[in-house]
Scaffold this active site. Structure first.
Site, PDB file in Angstrom:
ATOM      1  N   MET A  43     157.594  34.646  26.720  1.00  0.00           N
ATOM      2  CA  MET A  43     156.364  34.878  27.499  1.00  0.00           C
ATOM      3  C   MET A  43     156.419  36.269  28.116  1.00  0.00           C
ATOM      4  SD  MET A  43     156.034  31.255  29.484  1.00  0.00           S
ATOM      5  CE  MET A  43     156.367  29.688  28.650  1.00  0.00           C
ATOM      6  N   MET A  87     149.138  23.010  20.750  1.00  0.00           N
ATOM      7  CA  MET A  87     149.599  22.943  22.139  1.00  0.00           C
ATOM      8  C   MET A  87     148.993  21.710  22.809  1.00  0.00           C
ATOM      9  SD  MET A  87     151.695  25.415  22.611  1.00  0.00           S
ATOM     10  CE  MET A  87     151.961  25.115  24.365  1.00  0.00           C
ATOM     11  N   ASP A 131     160.890  29.866  24.086  1.00  0.00           N
ATOM     12  CA  ASP A 131     159.572  30.255  24.590  1.00  0.00           C
ATOM     13  C   ASP A 131     159.613  31.685  25.098  1.00  0.00           C
ATOM     14  OD1 ASP A 131     157.916  27.825  24.351  1.00  0.00           O
ATOM     15  OD2 ASP A 131     159.467  26.944  25.617  1.00  0.00           O
ATOM     16  N   ASP A 157     153.613  20.656  21.360  1.00  0.00           N
ATOM     17  CA  ASP A 157     154.417  21.291  22.402  1.00  0.00           C
ATOM     18  C   ASP A 157     153.715  21.116  23.744  1.00  0.00           C
ATOM     19  OD1 ASP A 157     155.977  22.943  23.994  1.00  0.00           O
ATOM     20  OD2 ASP A 157     155.517  24.790  22.892  1.00  0.00           O
ATOM     21  N   HIS A 210     158.692  30.738  19.839  1.00  0.00           N
ATOM     22  CA  HIS A 210     157.273  30.511  20.160  1.00  0.00           C
ATOM     23  C   HIS A 210     156.827  31.716  20.972  1.00  0.00           C
ATOM     24  CE1 HIS A 210     154.212  27.845  22.585  1.00  0.00           C
ATOM     25  NE2 HIS A 210     153.615  28.758  21.838  1.00  0.00           N
ATOM     26  N   MET A 235     154.529  33.789  23.007  1.00  0.00           N
ATOM     27  CA  MET A 235     153.330  33.791  23.855  1.00  0.00           C
ATOM     28  C   MET A 235     153.217  35.183  24.454  1.00  0.00           C
ATOM     29  SD  MET A 235     153.981  30.043  25.465  1.00  0.00           S
ATOM     30  CE  MET A 235     155.696  30.051  24.971  1.00  0.00           C
ATOM     31  N   SER A 289     163.073  22.640  23.857  1.00  0.00           N
ATOM     32  CA  SER A 289     162.797  23.927  24.503  1.00  0.00           C
ATOM     33  C   SER A 289     163.783  24.138  25.643  1.00  0.00           C
ATOM     34  CB  SER A 289     161.377  23.928  25.065  1.00  0.00           C
ATOM     35  OG  SER A 289     161.260  24.947  26.039  1.00  0.00           O
ATOM     36  N   GLY A 341     160.882  19.962  26.499  1.00  0.00           N
ATOM     37  CA  GLY A 341     161.608  20.821  27.427  1.00  0.00           C
ATOM     38  C   GLY A 341     162.156  20.026  28.590  1.00  0.00           C
ATOM     39  N   SER A 342     161.280  19.714  29.544  1.00  0.00           N
ATOM     40  CA  SER A 342     161.789  19.029  30.740  1.00  0.00           C
ATOM     41  C   SER A 342     162.323  17.631  30.414  1.00  0.00           C
ATOM     42  CB  SER A 342     160.740  18.997  31.846  1.00  0.00           C
ATOM     43  OG  SER A 342     159.480  18.771  31.332  1.00  0.00           O
ATOM     44  N   PHE A 375     153.977  27.178  31.137  1.00  0.00           N
ATOM     45  CA  PHE A 375     154.951  26.505  32.009  1.00  0.00           C
ATOM     46  C   PHE A 375     155.404  25.184  31.400  1.00  0.00           C
ATOM     47  CE2 PHE A 375     152.217  29.177  34.528  1.00  0.00           C
ATOM     48  CZ  PHE A 375     153.143  29.921  35.251  1.00  0.00           C
ATOM     49  N   HIS A 413     163.989  25.605  20.418  1.00  0.00           N
ATOM     50  CA  HIS A 413     162.676  26.226  20.652  1.00  0.00           C
ATOM     51  C   HIS A 413     162.805  27.244  21.787  1.00  0.00           C
ATOM     52  CE1 HIS A 413     158.191  26.038  20.692  1.00  0.00           C
ATOM     53  NE2 HIS A 413     158.297  26.140  22.010  1.00  0.00           N
TER      54      HIS A 413
HETATM   55  C1  DX5 Z   1     154.929  25.850  27.457  1.00  0.00           C
HETATM   56  C2  DX5 Z   1     156.009  25.984  26.421  1.00  0.00           C
HETATM   57  C3  DX5 Z   1     156.707  24.732  26.132  1.00  0.00           C
HETATM   58  C4  DX5 Z   1     157.438  24.116  27.295  1.00  0.00           C
HETATM   59  C5  DX5 Z   1     157.438  22.644  27.103  1.00  0.00           C
HETATM   60  O1  DX5 Z   1     154.114  26.970  27.424  1.00  0.00           O
HETATM   61  O2  DX5 Z   1     155.470  26.443  25.214  1.00  0.00           O
HETATM   62  O3  DX5 Z   1     157.578  24.872  25.027  1.00  0.00           O
HETATM   63  O4  DX5 Z   1     158.756  24.537  27.407  1.00  0.00           O
HETATM   64  O5  DX5 Z   1     157.975  22.060  28.243  1.00  0.00           O
HETATM   65  P1  DX5 Z   1     157.719  20.522  28.567  1.00  0.00           P
HETATM   66  O6  DX5 Z   1     158.326  19.736  27.462  1.00  0.00           O
HETATM   67  O7  DX5 Z   1     158.371  20.335  29.878  1.00  0.00           O
HETATM   68  O8  DX5 Z   1     156.206  20.328  28.617  1.00  0.00           O
HETATM   69 ZN    ZN Z   2     156.776  26.363  23.477  1.00  0.00          ZN
END
Ligand code: DX5
Ligand code: ZN
Length: 220
Positions: A38, A138, A36, A174, A67, A69, A10, A196-197, A144, A34
Site C-alpha cells: 500500500m 475484494m 499487501d 480478500d 497484492h 494497492m 496475509s 489476515g486477522s 486495512f 499474501h
Molecule cells: C486489505 C488487504 C487484505 C487484508 C485482509 O486491503 O488487501 O489482504 O490483509 O485482512 P483481513 O483478513 O483481516 O480482512
Molecule cells: Zn490483500
C-alpha cells in the site's frame, strides 16, 4: 465438483518487527504468502516500498502473492515479478494500461492477477480474462485488515466464476475471510482465500490455516 483450494494468508496483521518468525509459523501449511503493498495514495494506508517488499519476497520460504494497492502500478508491477513473486495482482482502478501490465507480469515469469474493488464491476473487465491467471474480488474496501466481510460481493464472485468458465484461472477473495465466512465464498465460486486477522490474531496460526482449508475443501 471439487475445486482445488488455495489458502494465501496475509501478513498485514502479523507482527512486522518479527516477520520472518511470523511467516515461519504458516509457511508449511500455506500455498502462498499474501503481501499487501500500500502506498498511501491508492489506499489511505502505507505498508512497504519496493525496497522493503523485495527483502521480504527474497527471504520468503514459499511463493509470494503480491497484492499491489499502489497508484503507479503499471511501472512497478513488472519489478515485483522480476524480484521473484509467484503472483502479482494489480488493481483495475489503478492501472492505466491493464493489458500491457498483465502481459509484462507474465513475461517476467509470475502469475498475473487483476483485482476489483467493491464498486467495480467484472463486466467492465471481462476482456482481460485471457491475460489473467487470477481474478481478485475484494470483499472489503482495500486499505486495512480486520474489516467485515461484504457478503453482497457474492453476486460478483458468481459472475466472475461464469466469466472464467473452464479456464484454469484462480478466483481469490480478500477481506473478512474467517471460519464464519469462507464457506459462503466457496459456494459462490471462490477457490483462493486471503485471510489476515483470522490467521494472525488466532492463538495457533497454522492450525487456523488448516481449519480454513478443511472448511473450504468441504464446501467446494
Ligand atoms: C486489505 C488487504 C487484505 C487484508 C485482509 O486491503 O488487501 O489482504 O490483509 O485482512 P483481513 O483478513 O483481516 O480482512
Ligand atoms: Zn490483500
Amino acid at each position: 465438483m471439487k475445486r482445488e483450494i488455495h489458502i494465501t494468508p496475509s501478513i498485514l496483521n502479523a507482527d512486522f518487527d518479527n516477520l520472518e518468525r511470523e511467516i515461519a509459523k504458516i509457511s508449511s501449511v500455506s500455498d502462498l504468502i499474501h503481501l499487501d503493498v500500500m502506498d498511501n495514495i491508492f489506499v489511505p494506508n502505507f505498508t512497504f516500498d519496493f525496497q522493503s517488499a523485495s527483502t521480504i519476497i527474497k527471504g520468503c520460504p514459499i511463493g509470494v502473492d503480491a497484492h499491489l494497492m499502489v497508484a503507479d502500478v503499471d511501472e512497478i508491477a513488472p519489478f515485483y515479478a522480476q524480484v521473484g513473486c509467484a503472483s502479482v495482482t494489480i488493481h483495475a482502478e489503478a492501472a492505466k494500461n491493464i493489458g500491457q501490465t498483465l502481459r509484462a507480469i507474465r513475461s517476467e515469469g509470475a502469475r498475473s492477477g487483476l483485482a476489483l474493488k467493491p464498486n467495480t464491476s467484472i463486466a467492465d473487465y471481462e476482456e482481460f480474462t485471457d491475460l489473467v491467471d487470477m481474478f481478485l474480488i475484494m470483499t472489503v474496501e482495500p486499505g486495512f485488515g480486520g474489516q467485515k466481510f461484504m457478503r453482497d460481493m457474492m453476486d460478483k464472485v458468481r459472475a466472475t466464476r461464469k466469466v472464467i468458465g473452464d479456464r484454469p484461472i484462480w478466483l481469490q477473495v480478500d477481506g473478512g475471510i474467517s471460519l464464519e465466512t469462507i464457506e459462503i465464498a466457496v459456494e459462490a465460486g471462490a477457490d483462493t482465500f486471503v485471510a489476515g486477522s483470522a490467521v494472525f490474531k488466532s492463538d495457533d496460526p497454522a492450525a487456523m490455516v488448516l481449519a480454513l482449508r478443511d472448511l473450504a475443501q468441504g464446501a467446494s
